[in-house]
Motif scaffolding. Structure first.
Motif, PDB file in Angstrom:
ATOM      1  N   UNK A 244    -119.081  39.677  66.562  1.00  0.00           N
ATOM      2  CA  UNK A 244    -118.054  38.628  66.441  1.00  0.00           C
ATOM      3  C   UNK A 244    -118.550  37.427  65.649  1.00  0.00           C
ATOM      4  N   UNK A 245    -119.374  37.636  64.668  1.00  0.00           N
ATOM      5  CA  UNK A 245    -119.970  36.517  63.930  1.00  0.00           C
ATOM      6  C   UNK A 245    -118.929  35.696  63.171  1.00  0.00           C
ATOM      7  N   UNK A 246    -117.829  36.354  62.748  1.00  0.00           N
ATOM      8  CA  UNK A 246    -116.787  35.648  61.998  1.00  0.00           C
ATOM      9  C   UNK A 246    -115.768  34.962  62.906  1.00  0.00           C
ATOM     10  N   UNK A 247    -115.815  35.248  64.205  1.00  0.00           N
ATOM     11  CA  UNK A 247    -114.856  34.654  65.151  1.00  0.00           C
ATOM     12  C   UNK A 247    -115.361  33.273  65.572  1.00  0.00           C
ATOM     13  N   UNK A 248    -114.488  32.242  65.618  1.00  0.00           N
ATOM     14  CA  UNK A 248    -114.926  30.904  66.073  1.00  0.00           C
ATOM     15  C   UNK A 248    -115.506  30.960  67.479  1.00  0.00           C
ATOM     16  N   UNK A 249    -116.534  30.148  67.718  1.00  0.00           N
ATOM     17  CA  UNK A 249    -117.250  30.189  69.008  1.00  0.00           C
ATOM     18  C   UNK A 249    -116.331  29.872  70.180  1.00  0.00           C
ATOM     19  N   UNK A 250    -115.309  29.027  69.951  1.00  0.00           N
ATOM     20  CA  UNK A 250    -114.398  28.647  71.044  1.00  0.00           C
ATOM     21  C   UNK A 250    -113.536  29.821  71.503  1.00  0.00           C
ATOM     22  N   UNK A 251    -113.332  30.803  70.612  1.00  0.00           N
ATOM     23  CA  UNK A 251    -112.452  31.930  70.942  1.00  0.00           C
ATOM     24  C   UNK A 251    -113.225  33.159  71.440  1.00  0.00           C
ATOM     25  N   UNK A 252    -114.536  33.164  71.243  1.00  0.00           N
ATOM     26  CA  UNK A 252    -115.318  34.367  71.582  1.00  0.00           C
ATOM     27  C   UNK A 252    -115.238  34.723  73.059  1.00  0.00           C
ATOM     28  N   UNK A 253    -115.495  33.725  73.917  1.00  0.00           N
ATOM     29  CA  UNK A 253    -115.512  33.999  75.357  1.00  0.00           C
ATOM     30  C   UNK A 253    -114.137  34.421  75.856  1.00  0.00           C
ATOM     31  N   UNK A 254    -113.073  33.862  75.270  1.00  0.00           N
ATOM     32  CA  UNK A 254    -111.707  34.240  75.667  1.00  0.00           C
ATOM     33  C   UNK A 254    -111.472  35.714  75.348  1.00  0.00           C
ATOM     34  N   UNK A 255    -111.896  36.118  74.138  1.00  0.00           N
ATOM     35  CA  UNK A 255    -111.728  37.518  73.731  1.00  0.00           C
ATOM     36  C   UNK A 255    -112.564  38.455  74.596  1.00  0.00           C
ATOM     37  N   UNK A 256    -113.794  38.016  74.917  1.00  0.00           N
ATOM     38  CA  UNK A 256    -114.669  38.833  75.791  1.00  0.00           C
ATOM     39  C   UNK A 256    -114.027  39.032  77.156  1.00  0.00           C
ATOM     40  N   UNK A 257    -113.466  37.960  77.695  1.00  0.00           N
ATOM     41  CA  UNK A 257    -112.831  38.024  79.016  1.00  0.00           C
ATOM     42  C   UNK A 257    -111.635  38.972  79.000  1.00  0.00           C
ATOM     43  N   UNK A 258    -110.830  38.890  77.930  1.00  0.00           N
ATOM     44  CA  UNK A 258    -109.659  39.775  77.826  1.00  0.00           C
ATOM     45  C   UNK A 258    -110.078  41.237  77.713  1.00  0.00           C
ATOM     46  N   UNK A 259    -111.108  41.502  76.900  1.00  0.00           N
ATOM     47  CA  UNK A 259    -111.589  42.878  76.732  1.00  0.00           C
ATOM     48  C   UNK A 259    -112.177  43.430  78.029  1.00  0.00           C
ATOM     49  N   UNK A 260    -112.879  42.576  78.778  1.00  0.00           N
ATOM     50  CA  UNK A 260    -113.497  42.997  80.050  1.00  0.00           C
ATOM     51  C   UNK A 260    -112.420  43.396  81.061  1.00  0.00           C
ATOM     52  N   UNK A 261    -111.313  42.644  81.086  1.00  0.00           N
ATOM     53  CA  UNK A 261    -110.234  42.942  82.038  1.00  0.00           C
ATOM     54  C   UNK A 261    -109.585  44.292  81.761  1.00  0.00           C
TER      55      UNK A 261
ATOM     56  N   UNK B 222    -122.080  42.884  78.748  1.00  0.00           N
ATOM     57  CA  UNK B 222    -120.926  43.279  77.945  1.00  0.00           C
ATOM     58  C   UNK B 222    -120.605  42.205  76.899  1.00  0.00           C
ATOM     59  N   UNK B 223    -120.620  40.921  77.311  1.00  0.00           N
ATOM     60  CA  UNK B 223    -120.334  39.804  76.399  1.00  0.00           C
ATOM     61  C   UNK B 223    -121.374  39.722  75.279  1.00  0.00           C
ATOM     62  N   UNK B 224    -122.652  39.908  75.634  1.00  0.00           N
ATOM     63  CA  UNK B 224    -123.729  39.823  74.644  1.00  0.00           C
ATOM     64  C   UNK B 224    -123.574  40.906  73.578  1.00  0.00           C
ATOM     65  N   UNK B 225    -123.228  42.123  74.003  1.00  0.00           N
ATOM     66  CA  UNK B 225    -123.056  43.230  73.057  1.00  0.00           C
ATOM     67  C   UNK B 225    -121.825  43.019  72.176  1.00  0.00           C
ATOM     68  N   UNK B 226    -120.760  42.509  72.794  1.00  0.00           N
ATOM     69  CA  UNK B 226    -119.516  42.305  72.047  1.00  0.00           C
ATOM     70  C   UNK B 226    -119.651  41.160  71.043  1.00  0.00           C
ATOM     71  N   UNK B 227    -120.362  40.100  71.441  1.00  0.00           N
ATOM     72  CA  UNK B 227    -120.502  38.922  70.574  1.00  0.00           C
ATOM     73  C   UNK B 227    -121.334  39.210  69.323  1.00  0.00           C
ATOM     74  N   UNK B 228    -122.191  40.207  69.401  1.00  0.00           N
ATOM     75  CA  UNK B 228    -123.007  40.545  68.225  1.00  0.00           C
ATOM     76  C   UNK B 228    -122.139  41.013  67.053  1.00  0.00           C
TER      77      UNK B 228
END
Length: 646
Positions: free
Chosen positions: A310-327, A302-308
């Protein structure tokens, strides 16, 4: 008398045999287990016992001081004597070979000849300039020199180069033993295989020099370095294949060389492991048909698909956003990702089994070793044995069942009605009552069970994510601080750097280690503190702690007594009392308050409640839909928990 003695000492000639006898005499007079620092052993040495032939103890001591200046001293005296014996037998060994009086001098480069010729002139013209500035000016002047003027320096260099070649061949004939020691392990050691970039560089360098005859080494490196990065994968694979062929031939030759030269104390660790970088290895594997590793679980997919996206999103915020979306995903959606992950794993295992059939056995072993993490076994066809996981000491307890919630709710009432029943009889009665309960009434308790089960799963995830880092030893902390220096010294050869660090640590004195021991103790305390915090009740609701939301209005007192308590606690009048007695005193004072005063406090609390509701609605309207859902979910779980506890 003393003058005559000094003169005789100076006139005394020490031959090589005399020096070796001196070292042998020192060895005999050292203790059998010489573990002290060399200075300690040297100070306790009886030089009169070392004296031999016409050499007195003082003369032996003076000569030893001369010899010990040219050898390493970060060792014991016994080890130093072995080094000294090697030095006496061959004083021009290794890097000192160039200091030999017969060793020919290398010819000066064309630029250096120009520099020596013009430096004095420019130094007079510009006395205010530093040596660095003069060098820069002369370098620019040389580059701007026409070819006709450069020709003179080039011709002189070529003549001296030929002379140097003849002189060097003569030196090898006159001193074969010295030349053999130039190499670290001997001159017959097979040459190390070159990397793909080195092979390409040496090939392209010849063509580059044809078109750029006056190019410096830096110019060549800069130009070709850029070309290598822009090289297509197809052309790069050609040089990767050549490098691998050279490496395979090198390994075979090197193994035979180690067997035939046991005196060099070489092992398989001295063989170069690989000539490819990580990126080159990945490119080669890709061309062989090796598939990429699949994601380990549904969340990773799920994170790999979502991050594709998210190229404009800072790397520090990507995992936080992925975690929130997964929940926010429903359970059936999460299960779908997990199912797709398993299907992809099986497909990758199939592709890998096809890939293994087309590569050599050595490559198969390497690929299988790297592929362990996806559970692939050769010949298994992608099947994977499920091993029972060991129970973790930090595993959260299972949530209570719907029947248990029902029992805890009805038990106090039954205990009052039937005081004659024991605990076991009461439990059996409650079980019968639960079985006779209608499905509609059971639904209430099952909903509570679902909420608590979700909370238990969430708690387990938080526990696993918060596991503290294991404490480091004093040696680990020290090595981490110096690893950069050692890697630079050993040219990024990590095994050799590791061995050197371990040897240095073992020879360090205790007072040198104290600082690192203290740091290790602090790290151990940190680990124990974090572990104890982790083992404490993690669930915010169960622990009684309130979850903080940014900007949430402060909750007002719910009744008059709470308002009165807040006022008494804030004015500091009862601060001299312990908290338990303080609350008792507040309760007594509230009872003694007239009804009119109690009504006043009640009215103030009601007004604050109304104001709080308005502020809360305004705050909730400012939140995003995701944040609002999290807040409501937390409040609903909190209410369920408090109802259950009551």
């Amino acid at each position: 008398m003393n003058g005559e003695m000094d003169a005789s000492t100076k006139d005394q000639v020490w031959t090589q045999d005399d020096l070796l006898n001196l070292l042998e005499a020192m060895k005999v007079n050292l203790p059998q287990k010489d573990l002290a620092k060399y200075k300690t052993s040297e100070s306790h040495l009886d030089w009169e016992k070392v004296a031999f032939n016409s050499f007195t103890g003082e003369m032996c001591k003076q000569k030893w001081n001369e010899v010990s200046k040219v050898i390493r001293k970060f060792r014991t005296l016994t080890e130093l004597i072995f080094d000294a014996q090697d030095f006496i037998k061959n004083p021009y060994k290794g890097k000192k070979l160039k200091k030999h009086p017969d060793f020919p001098k290398k010819p000066l480069t064309p630029y250096f000849r120009f520099f020596i010729e013009k430096r004095a002139k420019y130094a007079k013209l510009h006395p205010e300039m530093s040596n660095l500035d003069l060098t820069k000016i002369l370098s620019m002047k040389y580059r701007g020199l026409p070819d006709k003027k450069k020709k003179k320096y080039l011709e002189d260099f070529q003549k001296d180069k030929e002379t140097f070649g003849h002189s060097m061949s003569k030196f090898r004939e006159d001193h074969p033993d010295l030349v053999e020691s130039m190499a670290k392990k001997g001159s017959n050691v097979p040459e190390k295989p070159r990397t793909p970039q080195q092979l390409w560089y040496s090939h392209e360098k010849k063509a580059f020099l044809k078109t750029h005859a006056d190019a410096t080494t830096k110019d060549i490196k800069d130009s070709l370095g850029k070309q290598w990065t822009q090289l297509s994968d197809k052309k790069r694979l050609k040089w990767i294949a050549k490098s691998l062929e050279m490496h395979k031939a090198y390994e075979e030759v090197m193994k035979g060389f180690i067997e035939t030269h046991p005196e060099l104390n070489m092992s398989n660790e001295d063989i170069v492991k690989s000539t490819l970088t990580k990126a080159e290895r990945h490119l080669k594997d890709k061309s062989d048909g090796r598939p990429d590793k699949p994601p380990p679980n549904g969340y990773s997919m799920f994170c790999a698909e979502l991050m594709s996206s998210m190229k404009d999103v800072p790397s520090t915020e990507r995992m936080v956003m992925c975690s929130q979306q997964w929940k926010l995903l429903k359970q059936n959606e999460k299960d779908g990702y997990q199912k797709r992950c398993e299907q992809q794993r099986q497909y990758v295992c199939y592709l890998l089994s096809v890939c293994l059939q087309s590569i050599s056995e050595e490559e198969q072993q390497r690929v299988l070793g790297e592929q362990k993490m996806i559970g692939f076994k050769k010949g298994s066809g992608g099947s994977k044995k499920k091993s029972r996981a060991k129970p973790s000491p930090e595993k959260p307890k299972r949530p209570i069942s719907a029947m248990f919630i029902f029992s805890e709710e009805k038990r106090p009432k039954l205990q009052q009605e039937r005081p004659d029943l024991s605990d076991s009889e009461l439990t059996r009665l409650l079980a019968r009552m639960w079985n006779e309960l209608s499905d509609k009434k059971k639904e209430k308790y099952k909903r509570l069970e679902t909420v608590l089960k979700a909370e238990s799963v969430k708690k387990g995830q938080e526990e696993r994510s918060r596991l503290p880092d294991t404490p480091k030893t004093a040696q680990d902390i020290w090595q981490q601080s110096v690893i950069g220096d050692y890697l630079a010294r050993f040219k990024n050869d990590r095994p050799k750097a590791q061995k050197a660090m371990e040897a240095t640590w073992n020879t360090m004195e205790k007072k040198e280690k104290i600082m690192w021991i203290k740091k290790a103790a602090e790290d151990q305390k940190r680990y124990e503190r974090e572990l104890s915090e982790m083992r404490s009740p993690a669930t915010i609701i169960a622990s009684g702690k309130k979850m903080k939301f940014d900007g949430e209005p402060k909750k007002p007192p719910s009744n008059g007594y709470q308002k009165f308590s807040q006022e008494m606690l804030s004015n500091g009048e009862l601060n001299h009392l312990p908290m338990k007695e303080r609350m008792g005193e507040i309760g007594g004072r509230w009872q003694r308050q007239p009804q009119k005063e109690k009504d006043r406090y009640k009215k103030i609390a009601e007004e604050k409640q109304k104001l709080y509701k308005v502020e809360l609605e305004r705050w909730l309207a400012s939140l995003s839909s995701q944040e609002r859902n999290v807040y409501k979910e937390y409040n609903s779980q909190s209410e369920c928990y408090h109802k259950l506890s009551l």
